[in-house]
Design a protein around this motif. Structure first.
Motif, short mmCIF file in Angstrom:
data_model
loop_
_atom_site.label_atom_id
_atom_site.label_comp_id
_atom_site.label_asym_id
_atom_site.label_seq_id
_atom_site.Cartn_x
_atom_site.Cartn_y
_atom_site.Cartn_z
N LYS A 1 0.85 -1.20 0.00
CA LYS A 1 0.00 0.00 0.00
C LYS A 1 0.88 1.25 0.00
CE LYS A 1 -4.28 0.39 2.25
NZ LYS A 1 -5.06 0.35 3.48
N ASN A 2 1.96 1.19 0.77
CA ASN A 2 2.88 2.33 0.86
C ASN A 2 3.89 2.39 -0.28
OD1 ASN A 2 1.76 3.28 3.30
ND2 ASN A 2 2.93 1.76 4.44
N TRP A 3 4.17 1.24 -0.90
CA TRP A 3 5.19 1.17 -1.93
C TRP A 3 4.64 1.51 -3.30
CZ3 TRP A 3 6.67 -3.86 -4.69
CH2 TRP A 3 7.73 -3.65 -5.55
N ASN A 4 3.53 0.84 -3.69
CA ASN A 4 3.01 1.01 -5.04
C ASN A 4 1.55 0.54 -5.07
OD1 ASN A 4 2.34 0.05 -7.82
ND2 ASN A 4 4.39 0.83 -8.26
N GLU A 5 0.63 1.46 -5.33
CA GLU A 5 -0.80 1.13 -5.29
C GLU A 5 -1.17 0.06 -6.32
OE1 GLU A 5 -5.10 3.38 -4.98
OE2 GLU A 5 -3.55 4.28 -6.25
N ARG A 6 -0.58 0.13 -7.51
CA ARG A 6 -0.88 -0.88 -8.54
C ARG A 6 -0.51 -2.28 -8.04
NH1 ARG A 6 3.20 -1.16 -13.35
NH2 ARG A 6 4.28 -2.21 -11.68
N ASN A 7 0.67 -2.40 -7.43
CA ASN A 7 1.13 -3.70 -6.94
C ASN A 7 0.28 -4.18 -5.76
OD1 ASN A 7 3.02 -3.25 -8.89
ND2 ASN A 7 4.72 -2.94 -7.48
N TYR A 8 -0.17 -3.23 -4.95
CA TYR A 8 -1.05 -3.56 -3.83
C TYR A 8 -2.37 -4.15 -4.35
CZ TYR A 8 -4.46 -2.48 -0.10
OH TYR A 8 -5.46 -2.55 0.82
N ILE A 9 -2.94 -3.52 -5.35
CA ILE A 9 -4.21 -4.00 -5.93
C ILE A 9 -4.00 -5.36 -6.60
CG2 ILE A 9 -6.00 -3.53 -7.65
CD1 ILE A 9 -6.24 -1.77 -5.16
N LEU A 10 -2.89 -5.53 -7.28
CA LEU A 10 -2.57 -6.82 -7.90
C LEU A 10 -2.54 -7.93 -6.84
CD1 LEU A 10 -1.58 -8.38 -10.49
CD2 LEU A 10 0.73 -7.86 -9.69
N PHE A 11 -1.86 -7.67 -5.74
CA PHE A 11 -1.76 -8.63 -4.65
C PHE A 11 -3.15 -8.92 -4.07
CE2 PHE A 11 -0.95 -9.75 -0.17
CZ PHE A 11 -0.02 -10.78 -0.32
N LEU A 12 -3.91 -7.85 -3.79
CA LEU A 12 -5.26 -8.03 -3.24
C LEU A 12 -6.15 -8.85 -4.15
CD1 LEU A 12 -6.54 -4.67 -1.67
CD2 LEU A 12 -5.86 -6.77 -0.51
N LEU A 13 -6.12 -8.54 -5.44
CA LEU A 13 -6.95 -9.30 -6.39
C LEU A 13 -6.57 -10.77 -6.39
CD1 LEU A 13 -7.58 -7.10 -9.52
CD2 LEU A 13 -9.20 -8.66 -8.51
N GLY A 14 -5.29 -11.04 -6.37
CA GLY A 14 -4.84 -12.43 -6.40
C GLY A 14 -5.25 -13.22 -5.17
N ILE A 15 -5.05 -12.64 -3.99
CA ILE A 15 -5.34 -13.40 -2.76
C ILE A 15 -6.82 -13.42 -2.41
CG2 ILE A 15 -3.01 -13.06 -1.84
CD1 ILE A 15 -4.30 -11.04 0.17
N ASN A 16 -7.61 -12.54 -3.03
CA ASN A 16 -9.04 -12.49 -2.73
C ASN A 16 -9.94 -13.12 -3.78
OD1 ASN A 16 -9.69 -10.93 -0.15
ND2 ASN A 16 -8.09 -9.70 -1.09
N THR A 17 -9.38 -13.48 -4.94
CA THR A 17 -10.20 -14.07 -5.99
C THR A 17 -9.73 -15.46 -6.42
OG1 THR A 17 -8.91 -13.13 -7.82
CG2 THR A 17 -10.75 -11.79 -6.94
N GLY A 18 -8.46 -15.75 -6.26
CA GLY A 18 -7.94 -17.03 -6.70
C GLY A 18 -7.80 -17.14 -8.21
N LEU A 19 -7.86 -16.00 -8.90
CA LEU A 19 -7.70 -16.02 -10.36
C LEU A 19 -6.24 -16.23 -10.74
CD1 LEU A 19 -9.98 -12.99 -11.34
CD2 LEU A 19 -10.43 -15.41 -11.82
N ARG A 20 -6.02 -16.81 -11.89
CA ARG A 20 -4.66 -16.96 -12.42
C ARG A 20 -4.13 -15.58 -12.81
NH1 ARG A 20 -7.61 -21.08 -14.46
NH2 ARG A 20 -6.88 -23.17 -13.95
N ILE A 21 -2.82 -15.42 -12.73
CA ILE A 21 -2.21 -14.12 -13.00
C ILE A 21 -2.51 -13.64 -14.41
CG2 ILE A 21 0.08 -14.93 -13.74
CD1 ILE A 21 -0.60 -11.95 -11.39
N LYS A 22 -2.52 -14.54 -15.38
CA LYS A 22 -2.82 -14.12 -16.77
C LYS A 22 -4.22 -13.54 -16.88
CE LYS A 22 0.40 -16.92 -19.37
NZ LYS A 22 0.60 -17.91 -20.43
#
Length: 180
Positions: free
Chosen positions: A21-42
């Motif tokens: 959250k403090n480092w990079n908002e885009r990366n924070y959202i990427l992480f959140l989406l991955g751990i909260n949806t279980g979708l593949r990165i692609k």
């Protein structure tokens, strides 16, 4: 073959979220989406602003071709609302600096995960760790391997338990107690 692991420690996940959250908002959202949806990165990287405006994400999975709907938890939805505010509906969520409107590559997502691995002294973390983390914590909360198996489109509950690291946890537990 590198076998990546889920992030098992819930407190560590919170620390990672704060760091991102403090480092990079885009990366924070990427992480959140991955751990909260279980979708593949692609599949995550193909998402556009218009795909996350409602409470559910509807998409055709790249690997399986199956249509899927994923309801977003409150924390993810709040973070996404803030993140997409003022963005064009056609814009990729994880826009690359290169090109006019192109998403970051899987390689870039991998670099992000490797930065997390290094920052927190983790081992065997990669893009697939996000999906596995979702699965691991979903199973711990609901103890419903069938629901998780269906979410991941696995053909057998045993495959799902191996995939999310539960079988490895069981082996490790016995090995720690073992003595001759």
């Amino acid at each position: 073959m590198n076998i990546v692991q889920p992030i098992r420690d819930a407190e560590l996940i919170q620390e990672i979220k704060e760091f991102l959250k403090n480092w990079n908002e885009r990366n924070y959202i990427l992480f959140l989406l991955g751990i909260n949806t279980g979708l593949r990165i692609k599949d995550i990287l193909k998402l556009r602003v218009s795909d996350v405006e409602g409470w559910s994400i509807f998409l055709k999975e790249g690997k399986t071709g199956k249509l899927t709907e994923i309801h977003m938890p409150n924390e993810l939805k709040r973070a996404l609302r803030s993140y997409i505010k003022g963005k064009d509906k056609n814009e990729y969520l994880f826009k690359s600096r290169e090109g006019k409107n192109k998403p970051i590559t899987v390689s870039m997502a991998y670099v992000i995960m490797k930065n997390i691995e290094e920052e927190f002294g983790l081992e065997r973390i990669g893009c697939h760790s996000l999906r596995k983390t979702y699965g691991y914590h979903h199973y711990k909360q609901f103890n419903d391997v069938v629901a998780l198996m269906e979410h991941f489109n696995h053909s057998d509950p045993k495959i799902t338990l191996i995939y999310i690291g539960m079988k490895q946890d069981e082996k490790n537990k016995y090995q720690k107690k073992f003595k001759i």
